[in-house]
Scaffold this active site. Structure first.
Site, PDB file in Angstrom:
ATOM      1  N   ALA A  97       0.873  -1.319   0.041  1.00  0.00           N
ATOM      2  CA  ALA A  97      -0.012  -0.187  -0.203  1.00  0.00           C
ATOM      3  C   ALA A  97       0.833   1.236  -0.189  1.00  0.00           C
ATOM      4  O   ALA A  97       1.944   1.430   0.825  1.00  0.00           O
ATOM      5  CB  ALA A  97      -0.772  -0.017   1.041  1.00  0.00           C
ATOM      6  N   GLU A 130      -1.206 -12.668  -5.024  1.00  0.00           N
ATOM      7  CA  GLU A 130      -2.478 -12.591  -5.603  1.00  0.00           C
ATOM      8  C   GLU A 130      -3.027 -11.078  -5.750  1.00  0.00           C
ATOM      9  O   GLU A 130      -2.602 -10.384  -4.799  1.00  0.00           O
ATOM     10  CB  GLU A 130      -3.487 -13.213  -4.569  1.00  0.00           C
ATOM     11  CG  GLU A 130      -3.321 -14.653  -4.548  1.00  0.00           C
ATOM     12  CD  GLU A 130      -2.171 -15.159  -3.572  1.00  0.00           C
ATOM     13  OE1 GLU A 130      -1.754 -16.429  -3.417  1.00  0.00           O
ATOM     14  OE2 GLU A 130      -1.814 -14.390  -2.771  1.00  0.00           O
ATOM     15  N   TYR A 142       2.348  -4.759 -12.013  1.00  0.00           N
ATOM     16  CA  TYR A 142       2.920  -6.279 -11.836  1.00  0.00           C
ATOM     17  C   TYR A 142       3.309  -6.535 -13.170  1.00  0.00           C
ATOM     18  O   TYR A 142       4.452  -7.306 -13.158  1.00  0.00           O
ATOM     19  CB  TYR A 142       1.859  -7.133 -11.136  1.00  0.00           C
ATOM     20  CG  TYR A 142       1.335  -6.894  -9.866  1.00  0.00           C
ATOM     21  CD1 TYR A 142       2.366  -5.881  -8.902  1.00  0.00           C
ATOM     22  CD2 TYR A 142       0.275  -7.176  -9.142  1.00  0.00           C
ATOM     23  CE1 TYR A 142       1.732  -5.743  -7.607  1.00  0.00           C
ATOM     24  CE2 TYR A 142      -0.109  -6.654  -7.827  1.00  0.00           C
ATOM     25  CZ  TYR A 142       0.681  -5.820  -7.215  1.00  0.00           C
ATOM     26  OH  TYR A 142       0.299  -5.547  -5.906  1.00  0.00           O
TER      27      TYR A 142
END
Length: 171
Positions: A97, A130, A142
């Site tokens: 985060a 995930e 990603y």
């Protein structure tokens, strides 16, 4: 006609890294919880973060920078964090985060890169994570880092009934 060979020039100094990294301390918990609550509809609890801090295989890594404080004294600002496990030869990213005011500055990318570097030094050859199917910006990050989709976990995020995309990176 041959040109004269120029003497070696000293290399230009490297630009300082934009962020510093360090492990989370208990004193950082309040700030990390602020970032967590701003970033997620169902944030991790302070208890869960405390538990992650004591596992040998778990790391909570902070991205920080120095900012001008009162009376010209620099103070450290926490910009984001990543929670990852290093188990045998695998890095597993559990949570990442960035503070609202630090978004779009490369904090997430820097945290992912730093975690991967630390994992490689620790012998990891594979990274997994995930991500919510609806989190397009995280998926784009990603993929830009080289992760590829290898599967789906149906209803992984049970509170919303949302699937997770499983992603993998060869380190």
């Amino acid at each position: 006609m041959r040109r004269p060979v120029e003497p070696d020039r000293p290399a230009a100094p490297l630009a300082p890294a934009p962020f510093a990294f360090r492990r989370m301390a208990l004193d950082d918990l309040a700030r990390v919880m602020e970032i967590e609550k701003d970033g997620f509809a169902h944030p991790w609890s302070a208890d869960l973060l405390r538990r992650e801090m004591v596992h040998d295989w778990s790391t909570i890594l902070l991205a920080t920078e120095l900012r001008d404080g009162r009376a010209g004294v620099a103070r450290e600002a926490i910009l984001g964090f990543i929670v990852f496990w290093l188990v045998h030869d695998e890095l597993h990213v559990l949570n990442i985060a960035t503070a609202l005011e630090a978004r779009r500055r490369g904090v997430g990318r820097a945290l992912m890169d730093e975690a991967a570097q630390r994992a490689r030094r620790g012998g990891a050859v594979l990274a997994t994570l995930e991500v919510r199917r609806s989190n397009a910006s995280a998926i784009a990050l990603y993929r830009a880092l080289g992760y590829r989709q290898v599967g789906i976990r149906p209803n992984y995020y049970a509170d919303e009934g949302e699937d997770a995309i499983v992603m993998l990176l060869d380190l």
